[in-house]
Enzyme design. Structure first.
Site, mmCIF file in Angstrom:
data_model
loop_
_atom_site.group_PDB
_atom_site.id
_atom_site.type_symbol
_atom_site.label_atom_id
_atom_site.label_comp_id
_atom_site.label_asym_id
_atom_site.label_seq_id
_atom_site.Cartn_x
_atom_site.Cartn_y
_atom_site.Cartn_z
ATOM 1 N N LYS A 39 1.234 -1.444 0.009
ATOM 2 C CA LYS A 39 0.180 0.168 -0.128
ATOM 3 C C LYS A 39 0.455 1.215 -0.141
ATOM 4 O O LYS A 39 0.565 2.384 -0.743
ATOM 5 C CB LYS A 39 -0.871 -0.132 1.066
ATOM 6 C CG LYS A 39 -2.280 -1.181 1.389
ATOM 7 C CD LYS A 39 -2.579 -0.947 -0.210
ATOM 8 C CE LYS A 39 -4.123 -2.066 0.807
ATOM 9 N NZ LYS A 39 -3.454 -3.039 0.354
ATOM 10 N N ASP B 10 -10.461 -0.342 -0.662
ATOM 11 C CA ASP B 10 -10.664 0.678 1.052
ATOM 12 C C ASP B 10 -10.494 1.707 0.096
ATOM 13 O O ASP B 10 -9.633 3.086 0.753
ATOM 14 C CB ASP B 10 -9.454 0.637 1.684
ATOM 15 C CG ASP B 10 -9.028 -0.571 2.246
ATOM 16 O OD1 ASP B 10 -9.871 -1.494 2.900
ATOM 17 O OD2 ASP B 10 -7.576 -1.070 2.212
#
Length: 916
Positions: free
Chosen positions: A98, A175
């Protein structure tokens, strides 16, 4: 060159698309219904793709996803991961960190030439180890799905990666916000349609790769609205997503305790395909105090025939993932062919495997496993046994990283993590070629070094371990039943035999990089002078200290470590036992109180017996910390040191608190009541123990960053005993002399009598001392209510001091010592009641200057304040001379603040306070 080639390729493809009206921007962007699973799909324009396995069954994807939030792994760690994956018969690596900003936040940016070279090297390494490398990109944060330029940018980026040699891809939409921009709302009927449209287009553009993954925004059961079976989002994905694209799924929750077979059947029905599990069971990026070293658990092997794969997203710390990946491999290999449980059980319900599982779980705190093919506890023991070998092999990466306790370290080697390069700079693996401080027993896992004949004679005889920890080649050609039988037979043995330290087997377990470095040892070894060569080895005399040798890490240490840092929803058996014991000791401490009425000798004996066992368990934690801190493999130590430091610190406090409970005079009911599930709070087991202490909210005292250089030194905090008086007086005198430079040679006890004597004599219940291997080196003293304490002093302590020290003549100029003597003969000032209502407790602390660890003072203050608050105190204060800058700073760092002057305060002291 790599960038230019990929751009040229894209321009050619775009020219082909522009001549095709069906592929132009004016064509409908709404995705068509997905063809039936057996129907042919049109081939895309991507020449870099690999043809799908038409007519053949796809292999089960099983391996690791680097998909956590936090500092990505370095290239050498990833190469080591590939080596381990191949060794353990896993096959897949998904690149999706990420915090690689070109993977997610700045996904539009192309890779530089240097980054391209690193990615190509990594992809080549994966191919060398026969690991499928899947490149993932996350454009969902800000992509406009209906904008052809955005789609072209995404194609250009993946074209570049395909030029690096990558043949497998993933599009991730996890997300992110569900809301579409106005432009997308005009084109797409829903968020799911937009995602499916671009995913199908990219998939076909790349030539329908054999492996192409899609992560939905609703990637777990709790994210589905209104539920899994009725989710319009998942229904669109199932109906519109091309059948060659696999769907990632985390289970019922983001971090799923269990993934039931029924839940997989439910989601498979609506998405019209078996999912690939993105498993967060060992992920720790959501809680920076936790580490997960427990086994792969809560997933029946019955899932394997119902899934397309399992990819574990493990701890941020690379070296902490040995158990996570090893036990996943054991789980996968236990039913690699997708055998159903009912088929396994038809021969015999009381199979050897099920019998062994029952034996393994006898006396365990865990529920008996019902999976006949896989036992988490057996898998854990196998993983820890193999991992133990790694601790004795000296190794570290050139850019050493020691994360601090609490928040992850934001700066490593002086380089801030903000805007870190998407692909970490090349990191050279180096092996530390200094003789590790090891005892003779450490040879079981040490670096293969040349020994003299005398040293060889001293080495203990060792047998090879007749388990699955033998050479990997011996298991390569065995079928699953043979492997399973060998595991069962090996685990039936009562004790594990010492591991093989044969040089060849050790060499086989090392990475190629380490072996290469060892071949060059003569080039980097420090120069040895003639003087050093001719010097005889130092041998201590009979009255001198023996040479220090560090004990090696043991299997029991690793089992304890795993139990302390187990899994998100449960503590390991030993960790859970320690937590229960502390809860019981705390709740039943009144039976050992001196003032307890109607004493029951049996209950007292039970409490003291259980307290002794608990202290012994705390001692095991300290021993594990010491041996781990001294281990030869610094790479492993650096990844886990902050976590082990935390648990060591909190267990030291808890042990001291239990000792205090066993020797205090007063009973108390100030403790919290009611127990919560271990996963209800953040912070893992250390957080659980912290919340059971009376001052659980004093976070500043519990925040104890580890030292920059790992140390194995352990201090002990224990209740004060009368025999300690001379040592406490000595520290008091030495530290006072250090502050003002006025030694009291003629009256050595004077300063101790003034500062600590009354508390040591009249408030024994609230006194602690700090010890190291040389003896007492600090003290923390207090009284829960200063008002009755002062009255007791006037009755007993002050008259004794007046008799001991003659009142000096006040007509002449007094020395510092005479001023202190005079204070015993003067009326003591009484602090205002308004102040004492909020700060009733008096405290005094000091630590010898030789103690350099700042966390020790915090632990001592935590023990002292816990004892005070447990007996009803609301706040504590201390009195300090205005000119004593050292002690003022000392208390300030421990959370004490200066109280504003008020009427009735002494004029010659500064009063510092702390609320409880």
């Amino acid at each position: 060159m790599v960038q230019k080639e990929s751009q040229a390729t894209l321009e050619e493809r775009e020219s082909e698309l522009s001549s095709n009206p069906a592929a132009s921007a004016g064509a409908s962007l709404e995705p068509p219904a997905a063809p039936a699973p057996g129907e042919d799909n049109p081939a895309g324009a991507g020449g870099a793709a690999v043809a799908g396995a038409a007519g053949g069954a796809r292999r089960f994807l099983c391996g690791v996803v680097e998909g956590f939030y936090g500092r990505p792994w370095v290239m050498e760690q990833r190469k080591e991961l590939f080596r381990r994956l191949q060794k353990w018969e896993l096959n897949t690596y998904l690149y999706a960190p990420k915090d690689d900003y070109k993977h997610r936040m700045f996904w539009r940016e192309m890779y530089s030439v240097e980054e391209a070279e690193q990615l190509m090297t990594l992809i080549s390494a994966a191919r060398e180890y026969e690991i499928e490398f899947i490149y993932a990109i996350s454009p969902g944060l800000d992509i406009t799905f209906s904008n052809p330029k955005e789609v072209s940018t995404l194609k250009r980026k993946l074209d570049q990666v395909s030029q690096f040699g990558c043949r497998s891809f993933a599009l991730l939409f996890d997300d992110i916000d569900h809301n579409m921009c106005a432009a997308d709302k005009e084109v797409f009927s829903s968020f799911a349609h937009a995602q499916v449209s671009i995913t199908n287009e990219i998939y076909q553009y790349l030539g329908e790769p054999e492996t192409f993954l899609f992560c939905p925004t609703e990637y777990c059961g709790t994210f589905c609205y209104p539920n899994v079976s009725q989710s319009p989002y998942l229904r669109t994905v199932g109906e519109k997503l091309l059948p060659g694209i696999e769907v990632l799924w985390t289970g019922p929750k983001v971090v799923s305790k269990e993934i039931p077979v029924e839940s997989i059947e439910e989601v498979s029905k609506i998405i019209k395909r078996a999912p690939v599990i993105w498993d967060n069971i060992h992920a720790n990026d959501y809680d920076q105090k936790r580490l997960f070293l427990g086994p792969y658990k809560g997933r029946s092997t019955e899932l394997i025939p119902r899934l397309k794969g399992v990819l574990t997203n493990p701890n941020c710390e690379f070296e902490a993932n040995y158990v996570a990946i090893h036990t996943l491999a054991t789980w996968y290999k236990s039913n690699m062919n997708g055998v159903r449980k009912d088929v396994v059980m038809t021969d015999s319900e009381d199979s050897t495997v099920s019998i062994q599982i029952k034996l393994e779980n006898e006396g365990s705190d865990e529920d008996i496993e019902t999976d006949v093919l896989y036992s988490p506890q057996m898998a854990l023991k196998l993983a820890l046994t193999e991992w133990l070998q790694e601790f004795g092999v000296p190794h570290q990466y050139s850019s050493r990283q020691v994360a601090h306790s609490g928040a992850k370290a934001s700066v490593v080697d002086g380089t801030p993590l903000v805007a870190a390069p998407s692909l970490n700079a090349t990191t050279v693996v180096t092996t530390v070629y200094q003789e590790p401080i090891m005892s003779q027993g450490a040879a079981l896992s040490g670096e293969p070094t040349t020994l003299t004949k005398e040293e060889e004679k001293k080495q203990p005889d060792e047998e090879p371990m007749d388990m699955v920890v033998e050479k990997q080649e011996e298991t390569d050609h065995k079928n699953d039943n043979q492997i399973l039988s060998e595991i069962v037979e090996a685990k039936m043995a009562e004790e594990l035999k010492p591991m093989d330290t044969d040089k060849e087997s050790i060499a086989e377990s090392k990475s190629p990089e380490m072996s290469m470095q060892e071949d060059c040892i003569s080039d980097i070894a420090p120069m040895q002078t003639d003087e050093q060569t001719n010097k005889e080895q130092f041998v201590p005399g009979p009255n001198e200290k023996p040479l220090y040798t560090a004990e090696p890490v043991t299997l029991e240490d690793l089992q304890l470590l795993a139990d302390l840092f187990y899994l998100p929803y449960e503590h390991g058996p030993k960790g859970a036992q320690m937590l229960r014991e502390f809860q019981w000791l705390r709740a039943n401490s009144s039976v050992v109180s001196v003032n307890c009425k109607g004493k029951d000798s049996e209950k007292i004996e039970e409490w003291r017996s259980r307290a002794a066992k608990f202290e012994e368990m705390c001692g095991l934690v300290m021993g594990m910390f010491t041996r781990l801190s001294n281990c030869a493999n610094r790479t492993i130590l650096y990844d886990m040191y902050s976590y082990v430091w935390d648990i060591k610190s909190i267990m030291s406090m808890v042990k001291s608190f239990v000792q205090w409970l066993g020797c205090r005079s007063h009973s108390s009911a100030q403790f919290l009541i009611g127990d919560q599930e271990p996963w209800a709070f953040r912070g893992g087991l250390a957080g659980e123990f912290q919340r059971l202490l009376p001052i659980d909210g004093a976070n500043d005292l519990f925040f104890q960053p580890p030292p920059l250089t790992p140390t194995s030194k352990v201090y002990t905090i224990r209740p004060y005993f009368p025999k300690d008086e001379a040592s406490v007086y000595k520290i008091c005198r030495e530290m006072y002399d250090d502050g003002v430079g006025l030694p009291f040679q003629s009256q050595p006890d004077l300063i101790g009598d003034k500062l600590v004597g009354g508390l040591l004599s009249l408030s024994l219940d609230y006194c602690f001392v700090l010890e190291d291997e040389d003896g007492i080196c600090g003290y923390a003293l207090g009284t829960v209510d200063v008002t009755p304490f002062i009255k007791k002093c006037k009755i007993s302590w002050i008259p004794f001091m007046q008799e001991k020290y003659t009142k000096p003549n006040g007509d002449k100029e007094l020395s510092e010592a005479e001023k202190i003597m005079l204070s015993f003969h003067e009326e003591q000032e009484v602090l205002p009641e308004t102040f004492l209502a909020n700060f009733p407790s008096l405290i005094k602390m000091d630590i010898h200057k030789k103690v350099t660890d700042p966390s020790v003072a915090k632990s001592m203050m935590a023990c002292l304040l816990s004892s005070l608050k447990a007996n009803g105190s609301r706040g504590a204060f201390c009195e300090v001379r205005p000119d004593d800058k050292r002690i003022l700073e000392f208390y300030s760092k421990l959370g004490c603040f200066e109280i504003a002057k008020m009427e009735g305060f002494p004029k010659d002291v500064v009063i510092l306070g702390r609320s409880l």
